[in-house]
Design a protein around this motif. Structure first.
Motif, PDB file in Angstrom:
ATOM      1  N   THR B  17       0.847  -1.185   0.000  1.00  0.00           N
ATOM      2  CA  THR B  17       0.000   0.000   0.000  1.00  0.00           C
ATOM      3  C   THR B  17       0.892   1.248   0.000  1.00  0.00           C
ATOM      4  O   THR B  17       2.068   1.182   0.381  1.00  0.00           O
ATOM      5  N   GLY B  19       0.723   3.792   1.939  1.00  0.00           N
ATOM      6  CA  GLY B  19       1.113   4.113   3.315  1.00  0.00           C
ATOM      7  C   GLY B  19       2.260   3.252   3.804  1.00  0.00           C
ATOM      8  O   GLY B  19       3.191   3.749   4.442  1.00  0.00           O
ATOM      9  N   SER B  20       2.216   1.949   3.499  1.00  0.00           N
ATOM     10  CA  SER B  20       3.279   1.065   3.982  1.00  0.00           C
ATOM     11  C   SER B  20       4.596   1.382   3.287  1.00  0.00           C
ATOM     12  O   SER B  20       5.654   1.361   3.915  1.00  0.00           O
ATOM     13  N   ALA B  21       4.528   1.691   1.997  1.00  0.00           N
ATOM     14  CA  ALA B  21       5.757   2.015   1.264  1.00  0.00           C
ATOM     15  C   ALA B  21       6.366   3.310   1.795  1.00  0.00           C
ATOM     16  O   ALA B  21       7.588   3.428   1.925  1.00  0.00           O
ATOM     17  N   LEU B  23       6.048   4.484   4.866  1.00  0.00           N
ATOM     18  CA  LEU B  23       6.592   4.180   6.189  1.00  0.00           C
ATOM     19  C   LEU B  23       7.937   3.464   6.057  1.00  0.00           C
ATOM     20  O   LEU B  23       8.884   3.770   6.781  1.00  0.00           O
ATOM     21  N   GLU B  24       8.009   2.528   5.116  1.00  0.00           N
ATOM     22  CA  GLU B  24       9.257   1.799   4.870  1.00  0.00           C
ATOM     23  C   GLU B  24      10.377   2.773   4.507  1.00  0.00           C
ATOM     24  O   GLU B  24      11.542   2.549   4.806  1.00  0.00           O
ATOM     25  N   ASN B  26      10.609   5.701   5.709  1.00  0.00           N
ATOM     26  CA  ASN B  26      10.699   6.618   6.839  1.00  0.00           C
ATOM     27  C   ASN B  26       9.894   7.912   6.681  1.00  0.00           C
ATOM     28  O   ASN B  26      10.222   8.926   7.287  1.00  0.00           O
ATOM     29  N   ARG B  28       6.774   9.435   7.804  1.00  0.00           N
ATOM     30  CA  ARG B  28       5.764   9.151   8.825  1.00  0.00           C
ATOM     31  C   ARG B  28       4.650  10.185   8.848  1.00  0.00           C
ATOM     32  O   ARG B  28       3.518   9.865   9.165  1.00  0.00           O
ATOM     33  N   VAL B  29       5.012  11.428   8.530  1.00  0.00           N
ATOM     34  CA  VAL B  29       3.984  12.468   8.498  1.00  0.00           C
ATOM     35  C   VAL B  29       3.400  12.511   7.097  1.00  0.00           C
ATOM     36  O   VAL B  29       4.095  12.797   6.130  1.00  0.00           O
ATOM     37  N   ARG B  40      -0.110  14.325  10.912  1.00  0.00           N
ATOM     38  CA  ARG B  40      -0.796  13.036  11.087  1.00  0.00           C
ATOM     39  C   ARG B  40      -0.141  11.988  10.192  1.00  0.00           C
ATOM     40  O   ARG B  40       0.365  12.316   9.110  1.00  0.00           O
ATOM     41  N   GLY B  41      -0.225  10.745  10.637  1.00  0.00           N
ATOM     42  CA  GLY B  41       0.326   9.642   9.844  1.00  0.00           C
ATOM     43  C   GLY B  41      -0.626   8.467   9.855  1.00  0.00           C
ATOM     44  O   GLY B  41      -1.825   8.638  10.041  1.00  0.00           O
ATOM     45  N   MET B  42      -0.066   7.290   9.661  1.00  0.00           N
ATOM     46  CA  MET B  42      -0.887   6.079   9.689  1.00  0.00           C
ATOM     47  C   MET B  42      -1.338   5.841  11.136  1.00  0.00           C
ATOM     48  O   MET B  42      -0.529   5.941  12.057  1.00  0.00           O
TER      49      MET B  42
END
Lengths: 458, 80
Positions: B17, B19-21, B23-24, B26, B28-29, B40-42
């Motif tokens: 997804t 969002g996951s990519a 986050l991977e 780094n 986050r916001v 805001r983030g996940m």
């Protein structure tokens, strides 16, 4: 023809048992693959050690393959039911898939829409890095992504154990597992526990793995505040010892450095479609959650509509499977066997009694703490609407403050707002208040352009 | 595959997804809130909370935790 909404454990079991009874079945799933949140089924491009993350992976695979191969079952993936209604014994489901809308009419409907993590507001819970255990698990199981490098797991309930275990196995530094409830609560549930040796074994195996990875499980502790660093992301949480009512034992607070805190307080049922269909719901005395009322055969208050799995009460995947199987058979008019369900339901009740949420989580809140994340409504604003403007129930507070009116439609804050308003006003939330905070005329977002495609019928 | 967040190149695996990519990598916001401008983030990670909403290829309010990445996709979080 039987229509099943939701392809998690309950929906898959329901589809299969109805199909085995000779009915043709249409199985509608909003996600891209079968399995739901529990059995995340992955595209071939993502390689995850599923066995390491899910005790029960193999049974999910078998069930999925049976459903996919069954000649009587049609699977509709990536299909959202955004609105449902019920008229003269017919359920009407309005679906959207890839921008195309469709209307499905059915006289036999099985709802298995599942649940999501229950969250509680606390100071700093809107800082990026504070997440739910289910979200962290979804990142790992579904995307092969570790949510952070140093992760705190907290909240209450048995689900915290597999989440912490999976992360530890994947090499994440799990800096602590803080379970708010104490182990001694199990004393009252010993008979149920001894009747479920497999559950004891599963729990023991998680604890064994956590010990191996030197993850400390601390009971009677809660995360009561989150702190952000200069970049705006989570940098630490405050952990405190809490009493059984969740009030903080003064002097016990300490800071724990982490980049992600996964905090969950059990689960909340997704009742959006149940509400659309006018199904009778009630507040459970076990965990205070709102659920669809069903009879022994999973029949709801509306003729021809059945419900199975977490929307009828939180009980985990095994109970969901048993309920799904019953719902599928009952919808097909076949005999059902409810003995397995009754046994599993007893254990589910024992779990809910062992991991309650104490009412004094509200003592963690500060005036400036966000309660409704979408509309950025703080405790202070809610207090004013009750004390100065005279609101006495959640619905009026919502109209005054917009809490619960944002994009999530109160899915995250609804239940907490009920509790907060009840405390401030001194008037307990009625079942009607609680049911209405989960009422959503539109179950999932739809573009006006997509709405405009739908032909108008007089 | 490659997609873009706020014009920065992000590497992802097909099927992940957005969002996951992020986050991977780094990130986050994902956005800032409309009243307070708070980051805001996940949060829920499974499509319930709408905290991770971003604009994808010009379409606003897409949940980063649900939408799977596509080659060349353009994702914006802050311009709203």
């Amino acid at each position: 023809m039987i229509t099943v909404v939701g392809a998690g454990p309950a929906g898959l079991a329901a589809a299969l048992s109805a199909a085995n009874a000779g009915e043709s079945v249409e199985l509608i799933e909003s996600g891209a693959r079968l399995g739901g949140q529990y059995w995340r089924n992955l595209p071939n491009s993502i390689v995850v050690d599923q066995q390491a993350l899910n005790h029960d992976f193999q049974s999910g695979k078998v069930l999925r393959e049976k459903v996919q191969a069954h000649p009587n079952i049609t699977v509709l993936l990536n299909t959202q039911v955004w609105r449902a209604s019920h008229e003269e014994g017919i359920s009407i489901l309005h679906t959207i898939s890839g921008g195309t809308t469709r209307e499905i009419r059915t006289n036999k409907l099985i709802l298995a829409t599942g649940a999501y993590d229950r969250t509680l507001p606390f100071p700093g819970w809107d800082i990026p890095g504070v997440m739910t255990p289910g979200g962290v698990q979804a990142l790992l199981k579904g995307n092969n992504v570790k949510a952070g490098k140093k992760i705190v797991i907290a909240g209450t309930g048995p689900f915290l154990l597999p989440v912490a275990t999976g992360l530890a196995k994947y090499g994440v530094d799990v800096v602590g597992l803080f379970e708010a409830n104490r182990l001694r609560r199990w004393i009252w549930q010993l008979p149920a526990l001894l009747n479920n040796i497999s559950a004891i074994k599963e729990g023991a195996s998680y604890l064994h793995t956590l010990r191996k990875f030197k993850v400390r499980v601390q009971r009677g502790y809660a995360v009561v505040e989150a702190h952000s660093g200069s970049d705006g992301n989570l940098s630490a949480v405050t952990v405190a010892r809490v009493k059984s009512d969740f009030s903080v034992i003064e002097g016990s607070q300490r800071k724990v450095v982490c980049d992600v805190a996964a905090i969950g307080w059990g689960f909340t049922a997704d009742l959006s479609l149940a509400g659309n269909l006018g199904l009778m719901q009630q507040v459970s005395l076990l965990d205070g959650g709102t659920y669809v009322v069903v009879d022994e055969h999973q029949g709801t208050s509306q003729a021809g509509i059945f419900a199975a799995g977490e929307i009828t009460g939180i009980g985990g995947s095994k109970l969901s499977l048993a309920e799904g199987e019953i719902a599928g058979s009952a919808a097909a008019g076949s005999e059902t066997n409810t003995s397995k369900k009754r046994k599993l339901a007893k254990f589910a009740s024992a779990l809910l009694r062992t991991y309650p949420v104490g009412p004094n989580w509200q003592s963690w809140l500060k005036p400036e703490t966000t309660i409704c994340r979408c509309e950025e409504v703080t405790l202070e604003i809610i207090e004013k609407s009750v004390l100065d403007l005279g609101a006495t129930d959640s619905r009026t507070v919502k109209l005054f403050t917009r809490c619960g009116m944002g994009m999530c439609q109160g899915r995250i804050c609804g239940r907490s707002v009920n509790d907060v308003v009840a405390r401030i006003s001194g008037k307990p939330a009625s079942d009607a208040d609680r049911v209405s905070s989960a009422a959503r005329p539109i179950a999932s977002p739809i573009l006006l352009g997509e709405l405009a495609q739908i032909p108008i019928v007089d | 595959m490659i997609f873009f967040f706020e014009n920065n190149e992000i590497h992802a695996i097909a099927g992940q997804t957005v969002g996951s990519a992020l986050l991977e990598n780094n990130v986050r916001v994902l956005r800032r809130t409309r009243f307070e401008g708070a980051p805001r983030g996940m949060f829920c990670g499974i499509g319930v909370c709408f905290d991770c909403v971003v604009t994808i290829n010009g379409v606003a309010n897409q949940r980063a935790c649900l939408v799977e990445v596509e080659e060349g996709m353009r994702v914006e979080g802050f311009q709203r």
